[in-house]
Design a protein around this motif. Structure first.
Motif, mmCIF file in Angstrom:
data_model
loop_
_atom_site.group_PDB
_atom_site.id
_atom_site.type_symbol
_atom_site.label_atom_id
_atom_site.label_comp_id
_atom_site.label_asym_id
_atom_site.label_seq_id
_atom_site.Cartn_x
_atom_site.Cartn_y
_atom_site.Cartn_z
ATOM 1 N N SER A 21 8.895 -8.177 -9.119
ATOM 2 C CA SER A 21 8.267 -9.346 -8.497
ATOM 3 C C SER A 21 8.917 -9.681 -7.167
ATOM 4 O O SER A 21 8.264 -10.142 -6.230
ATOM 5 C CB SER A 21 8.326 -10.550 -9.439
ATOM 6 N N LYS A 22 10.231 -9.442 -7.068
ATOM 7 C CA LYS A 22 10.951 -9.738 -5.828
ATOM 8 C C LYS A 22 10.604 -8.737 -4.738
ATOM 9 O O LYS A 22 10.569 -9.090 -3.554
ATOM 10 C CB LYS A 22 12.462 -9.713 -6.091
ATOM 11 N N LYS A 23 10.350 -7.493 -5.127
ATOM 12 C CA LYS A 23 10.077 -6.446 -4.143
ATOM 13 C C LYS A 23 8.588 -6.282 -3.842
ATOM 14 O O LYS A 23 8.202 -6.012 -2.706
ATOM 15 C CB LYS A 23 10.634 -5.102 -4.630
ATOM 16 N N TYR A 24 7.767 -6.414 -4.884
ATOM 17 C CA TYR A 24 6.356 -6.073 -4.749
ATOM 18 C C TYR A 24 5.415 -7.223 -5.103
ATOM 19 O O TYR A 24 4.204 -7.032 -5.123
ATOM 20 C CB TYR A 24 6.026 -4.862 -5.643
ATOM 21 N N GLY A 25 5.959 -8.396 -5.409
ATOM 22 C CA GLY A 25 5.137 -9.518 -5.825
ATOM 23 C C GLY A 25 4.502 -10.265 -4.667
ATOM 24 O O GLY A 25 5.082 -10.360 -3.587
ATOM 25 N N ILE A 26 3.311 -10.793 -4.900
ATOM 26 C CA ILE A 26 2.603 -11.620 -3.924
ATOM 27 C C ILE A 26 2.126 -12.878 -4.639
ATOM 28 O O ILE A 26 1.450 -12.795 -5.674
ATOM 29 C CB ILE A 26 1.391 -10.874 -3.322
ATOM 30 N N LYS A 27 2.491 -14.032 -4.122
ATOM 31 C CA LYS A 27 2.097 -15.288 -4.756
ATOM 32 C C LYS A 27 0.598 -15.502 -4.597
ATOM 33 O O LYS A 27 0.032 -15.269 -3.537
ATOM 34 C CB LYS A 27 2.867 -16.454 -4.144
ATOM 35 N N SER A 28 -0.033 -15.951 -5.682
ATOM 36 C CA SER A 28 -1.464 -16.235 -5.651
ATOM 37 C C SER A 28 -1.726 -17.498 -6.464
ATOM 38 O O SER A 28 -0.813 -18.079 -7.055
ATOM 39 C CB SER A 28 -2.249 -15.056 -6.231
ATOM 40 N N ASP A 29 -2.987 -17.919 -6.519
ATOM 41 C CA ASP A 29 -3.347 -19.105 -7.295
ATOM 42 C C ASP A 29 -3.074 -18.896 -8.779
ATOM 43 O O ASP A 29 -2.826 -19.851 -9.517
ATOM 44 C CB ASP A 29 -4.828 -19.449 -7.090
ATOM 45 N N GLY A 35 -0.563 -17.165 -9.966
ATOM 46 C CA GLY A 35 0.862 -16.955 -10.175
ATOM 47 C C GLY A 35 1.361 -15.814 -9.314
ATOM 48 O O GLY A 35 0.832 -15.576 -8.222
ATOM 49 N N MET A 36 2.364 -15.105 -9.772
ATOM 50 C CA MET A 36 2.907 -13.972 -9.029
ATOM 51 C C MET A 36 2.183 -12.696 -9.422
ATOM 52 O O MET A 36 2.251 -12.252 -10.572
ATOM 53 C CB MET A 36 4.409 -13.827 -9.322
ATOM 54 N N MET A 37 1.458 -12.121 -8.480
ATOM 55 C CA MET A 37 0.744 -10.868 -8.720
ATOM 56 C C MET A 37 1.647 -9.717 -8.298
ATOM 57 O O MET A 37 2.070 -9.639 -7.143
ATOM 58 C CB MET A 37 -0.557 -10.831 -7.920
ATOM 59 N N ILE A 38 1.961 -8.824 -9.255
ATOM 60 C CA ILE A 38 2.857 -7.704 -8.981
ATOM 61 C C ILE A 38 2.047 -6.423 -8.864
ATOM 62 O O ILE A 38 1.356 -6.022 -9.801
ATOM 63 C CB ILE A 38 3.905 -7.542 -10.100
ATOM 64 N N HIS A 39 2.136 -5.778 -7.708
ATOM 65 C CA HIS A 39 1.513 -4.473 -7.522
ATOM 66 C C HIS A 39 2.527 -3.430 -7.990
ATOM 67 O O HIS A 39 3.434 -3.059 -7.238
ATOM 68 C CB HIS A 39 1.128 -4.265 -6.054
ATOM 69 N N LEU A 40 2.394 -3.004 -9.235
ATOM 70 C CA LEU A 40 3.382 -2.110 -9.830
ATOM 71 C C LEU A 40 3.483 -0.812 -9.030
ATOM 72 O O LEU A 40 2.469 -0.139 -8.783
ATOM 73 C CB LEU A 40 3.010 -1.798 -11.276
ATOM 74 N N PRO A 41 4.689 -0.432 -8.620
ATOM 75 C CA PRO A 41 4.854 0.787 -7.824
ATOM 76 C C PRO A 41 4.846 2.055 -8.658
ATOM 77 O O PRO A 41 4.767 3.154 -8.114
ATOM 78 C CB PRO A 41 6.231 0.578 -7.184
ATOM 79 N N ILE A 42 4.957 1.914 -9.984
ATOM 80 C CA ILE A 42 4.987 3.076 -10.874
ATOM 81 C C ILE A 42 4.057 2.828 -12.059
ATOM 82 O O ILE A 42 3.724 1.686 -12.371
ATOM 83 C CB ILE A 42 6.408 3.373 -11.394
ATOM 84 N N ASN A 43 3.640 3.918 -12.714
ATOM 85 C CA ASN A 43 2.762 3.784 -13.870
ATOM 86 C C ASN A 43 3.593 3.533 -15.133
ATOM 87 O O ASN A 43 4.823 3.455 -15.093
ATOM 88 C CB ASN A 43 1.877 5.023 -14.025
#
Length: 207
Positions: A170-178, A180-188
Protein backbone atom coordinates in the motif's frame (compact mmCIF):
# COMPACT_ATOMS: atom_id res chain seq x y z
CA UNK A 1 19.00 -11.33 -22.55
CA UNK A 2 19.27 -8.59 -25.16
CA UNK A 3 17.73 -5.21 -24.54
CA UNK A 4 17.72 -1.77 -26.10
CA UNK A 5 20.07 0.76 -24.57
CA UNK A 6 21.43 4.23 -25.16
CA UNK A 7 23.18 7.06 -23.39
CA UNK A 8 20.77 8.86 -21.09
CA UNK A 9 20.09 12.53 -21.72
CA UNK A 10 17.17 12.72 -19.36
CA UNK A 11 14.10 10.61 -18.78
CA UNK A 12 10.67 12.02 -19.48
CA UNK A 13 10.15 14.96 -17.12
CA UNK A 14 13.21 14.71 -14.86
CA UNK A 15 16.77 13.49 -14.91
CA UNK A 16 16.87 10.20 -13.00
CA UNK A 17 19.73 11.42 -10.78
CA UNK A 18 17.39 14.06 -9.32
CA UNK A 19 15.02 11.35 -8.05
CA UNK A 20 17.46 8.79 -6.67
CA UNK A 21 18.25 8.87 -2.92
CA UNK A 22 21.85 7.77 -3.63
CA UNK A 23 22.55 11.15 -5.22
CA UNK A 24 20.32 13.40 -3.12
CA UNK A 25 23.26 15.03 -1.33
CA UNK A 26 24.88 16.26 -4.55
CA UNK A 27 24.59 19.60 -6.29
CA UNK A 28 22.87 20.04 -9.66
CA UNK A 29 26.27 20.40 -11.36
CA UNK A 30 27.51 17.17 -9.78
CA UNK A 31 24.33 15.36 -10.81
CA UNK A 32 24.84 16.54 -14.37
CA UNK A 33 28.31 14.95 -14.33
CA UNK A 34 26.86 11.65 -13.16
CA UNK A 35 24.06 11.80 -15.73
CA UNK A 36 26.68 11.74 -18.48
CA UNK A 37 27.87 8.33 -17.19
CA UNK A 38 24.45 6.68 -17.24
CA UNK A 39 23.38 4.19 -19.88
CA UNK A 40 19.64 3.56 -20.10
CA UNK A 41 18.39 0.04 -20.81
CA UNK A 42 14.82 -1.04 -21.62
CA UNK A 43 13.27 -4.44 -20.98
CA UNK A 44 9.89 -5.86 -21.91
CA UNK A 45 7.57 -7.40 -19.32
CA UNK A 46 8.80 -10.90 -18.48
CA UNK A 47 12.35 -10.42 -19.76
CA UNK A 48 15.25 -11.58 -17.62
CA UNK A 49 17.66 -8.81 -16.67
CA UNK A 50 20.19 -10.78 -14.63
CA UNK A 51 20.82 -14.52 -14.43
CA UNK A 52 22.65 -16.43 -11.66
CA UNK A 53 26.44 -16.57 -12.04
CA UNK A 54 26.41 -13.91 -14.74
CA UNK A 55 28.98 -11.17 -14.13
CA UNK A 56 27.41 -7.87 -13.10
CA UNK A 57 29.61 -4.95 -13.96
CA UNK A 58 27.19 -2.15 -13.19
CA UNK A 59 24.69 -0.75 -10.71
CA UNK A 60 21.07 -1.00 -11.89
CA UNK A 61 18.76 1.87 -10.90
CA UNK A 62 15.08 1.48 -11.67
CA UNK A 63 13.67 4.45 -13.54
CA UNK A 64 10.29 2.98 -14.54
CA UNK A 65 8.53 -0.31 -13.79
CA UNK A 66 8.86 -3.09 -11.22
CA UNK A 67 11.61 -5.72 -11.02
CA UNK A 68 11.47 -9.02 -9.15
CA UNK A 69 14.75 -10.20 -7.57
CA UNK A 70 14.77 -13.90 -6.70
CA UNK A 71 17.08 -16.68 -5.59
CA UNK A 72 16.59 -20.43 -5.93
CA UNK A 73 16.40 -22.41 -2.70
CA UNK A 74 17.99 -25.81 -2.07
CA UNK A 75 14.70 -27.37 -3.14
CA UNK A 76 14.98 -25.48 -6.46
CA UNK A 77 12.01 -23.34 -5.47
CA UNK A 78 11.99 -19.67 -6.33
CA UNK A 79 12.28 -17.37 -3.32
CA UNK A 80 11.54 -13.70 -3.92
CA UNK A 81 14.07 -11.62 -1.99
CA UNK A 82 12.58 -8.24 -2.77
CA UNK A 83 10.73 -6.17 -5.33
CA UNK A 84 12.55 -3.20 -6.80
CA UNK A 85 10.39 -0.12 -7.29
CA UNK A 86 11.11 3.17 -9.04
CA UNK A 87 14.27 4.98 -7.85
CA UNK A 88 15.57 1.87 -6.04
CA UNK A 89 18.62 -0.13 -7.13
CA UNK A 90 20.16 -3.59 -7.29
CA UNK A 91 23.45 -5.14 -8.38
CA UNK A 92 25.37 -3.63 -5.49
CA UNK A 93 27.02 -6.91 -4.41
CA UNK A 94 29.56 -6.73 -7.23
CA UNK A 95 30.42 -3.06 -6.95
CA UNK A 96 33.36 -3.48 -4.59
CA UNK A 97 34.09 -7.22 -4.63
CA UNK A 98 33.93 -9.95 -7.25
CA UNK A 99 31.22 -11.97 -5.52
CA UNK A 100 29.46 -14.44 -7.83
CA UNK A 101 25.86 -13.38 -8.17
CA UNK A 102 23.18 -15.92 -7.25
CA UNK A 103 20.19 -13.74 -8.01
CA UNK A 104 17.76 -13.61 -10.91
CA UNK A 105 16.17 -10.27 -11.81
CA UNK A 106 13.03 -10.24 -13.98
CA UNK A 107 11.03 -7.30 -15.31
CA UNK A 108 7.45 -7.60 -14.02
CA UNK A 109 6.38 -4.73 -16.28
CA UNK A 110 7.92 -2.89 -19.19
CA UNK A 111 10.98 -1.53 -17.44
CA UNK A 112 13.53 1.26 -17.85
CA UNK A 113 16.83 0.88 -16.00
CA UNK A 114 19.58 3.44 -15.60
CA UNK A 115 22.96 1.74 -15.27
CA UNK A 116 26.35 3.00 -14.09
CA UNK A 117 29.41 0.86 -14.69
CA UNK A 118 31.34 -0.58 -11.75
CA UNK A 119 34.44 1.44 -12.64
CA UNK A 120 32.50 4.69 -12.92
CA UNK A 121 30.63 4.08 -9.66
CA UNK A 122 33.83 3.37 -7.75
CA UNK A 123 35.22 6.64 -9.08
CA UNK A 124 32.08 8.48 -7.93
CA UNK A 125 32.38 7.08 -4.41
CA UNK A 126 35.98 8.30 -4.21
CA UNK A 127 35.04 11.72 -5.55
CA UNK A 128 31.78 12.05 -3.56
CA UNK A 129 32.02 10.05 -0.27
CA UNK A 130 28.43 11.01 0.64
CA UNK A 131 27.26 8.59 -2.06
CA UNK A 132 28.86 5.75 -0.08
CA UNK A 133 26.97 6.84 3.04
CA UNK A 134 23.68 6.88 1.13
CA UNK A 135 24.47 3.47 -0.32
CA UNK A 136 25.07 2.06 3.18
CA UNK A 137 21.80 3.62 4.39
CA UNK A 138 19.83 1.96 1.61
CA UNK A 139 21.55 -1.40 2.12
CA UNK A 140 20.86 -1.22 5.87
CA UNK A 141 17.16 -0.67 5.16
CA UNK A 142 17.14 -3.62 2.74
CA UNK A 143 18.89 -5.86 5.27
CA UNK A 144 16.36 -4.85 7.92
CA UNK A 145 13.48 -5.80 5.62
CA UNK A 146 15.06 -9.20 4.91
CA UNK A 147 15.48 -9.78 8.65
CA UNK A 148 11.84 -8.81 9.22
CA UNK A 149 10.78 -11.22 6.48
CA UNK A 150 12.73 -14.07 8.13
CA UNK A 151 11.24 -13.20 11.50
CA UNK A 152 7.77 -13.06 9.99
CA UNK A 153 8.10 -16.46 8.34
CA UNK A 154 9.02 -18.08 11.63
CA UNK A 155 7.02 -16.22 14.24
CA UNK A 156 3.90 -14.68 12.71
CA UNK A 157 0.64 -16.24 11.63
CA UNK A 158 -0.24 -16.50 7.95
CA UNK A 159 -2.86 -13.76 8.35
CA UNK A 160 -0.31 -11.41 9.93
CA UNK A 161 2.24 -12.07 7.20
CA UNK A 162 -0.27 -11.32 4.43
CA UNK A 163 -1.43 -8.14 6.20
CA UNK A 164 2.20 -6.99 6.54
CA UNK A 165 2.78 -7.60 2.82
CA UNK A 166 -0.34 -5.70 1.79
CA UNK A 167 0.61 -2.87 4.14
CA UNK A 168 4.03 -2.68 2.48
CA UNK A 169 2.44 -2.76 -0.98
CA UNK A 170 0.00 0.00 0.00
CA UNK A 171 2.91 2.34 0.73
CA UNK A 172 4.60 1.64 -2.60
CA UNK A 173 1.72 0.93 -4.96
CA UNK A 174 -1.40 2.21 -3.18
CA UNK A 175 -3.63 5.00 -4.46
CA UNK A 176 -6.23 6.61 -2.21
CA UNK A 177 -9.78 6.49 -3.54
CA UNK A 178 -13.34 6.97 -2.27
CA UNK A 179 -13.44 3.25 -1.46
CA UNK A 180 -10.19 3.37 0.53
CA UNK A 181 -6.65 2.43 -0.47
CA UNK A 182 -6.58 0.77 -3.88
CA UNK A 183 -3.46 -1.39 -4.27
CA UNK A 184 -2.25 -2.23 -7.76
CA UNK A 185 -0.54 -5.51 -6.88
CA UNK A 186 2.86 -5.72 -8.60
CA UNK A 187 2.91 -9.53 -8.45
CA UNK A 188 0.38 -12.32 -8.92
CA UNK A 189 -0.80 -14.75 -6.23
CA UNK A 190 1.85 -17.33 -7.09
CA UNK A 191 4.58 -14.72 -6.63
CA UNK A 192 2.97 -13.55 -3.38
CA UNK A 193 3.18 -17.13 -2.16
CA UNK A 194 6.85 -17.30 -3.15
CA UNK A 195 7.51 -14.01 -1.39
CA UNK A 196 5.96 -15.23 1.87
CA UNK A 197 7.00 -18.88 1.69
CA UNK A 198 3.39 -20.09 1.40
CA UNK A 199 1.39 -22.01 -1.18
CA UNK A 200 -0.70 -20.33 -3.85
CA UNK A 201 -3.79 -22.04 -2.48
CA UNK A 202 -3.20 -20.52 0.95
CA UNK A 203 -2.77 -17.04 -0.51
CA UNK A 204 -5.97 -17.37 -2.56
CA UNK A 205 -7.96 -18.64 0.41
CA UNK A 206 -6.72 -15.94 2.79
CA UNK A 207 -7.27 -13.11 0.30
Amino acid sequence: MECTFHLCNGCKNHLCTNRIPLFSSLSEAEMDQIQALIIQRRYKKGETIVMPHEPMHCLFILNEGVVKVTRDSKENKEQILYLISENEFFGETNLFADIPSKITAIALTDTVLCTISKAHFQGLVIQYPKIAIKLLEQLSLRLTKLEEMLESSGGKSVDERIVDLLDDFSKKYGIKSDQGMMIHLPINREDMASYLGLTRETISRKL
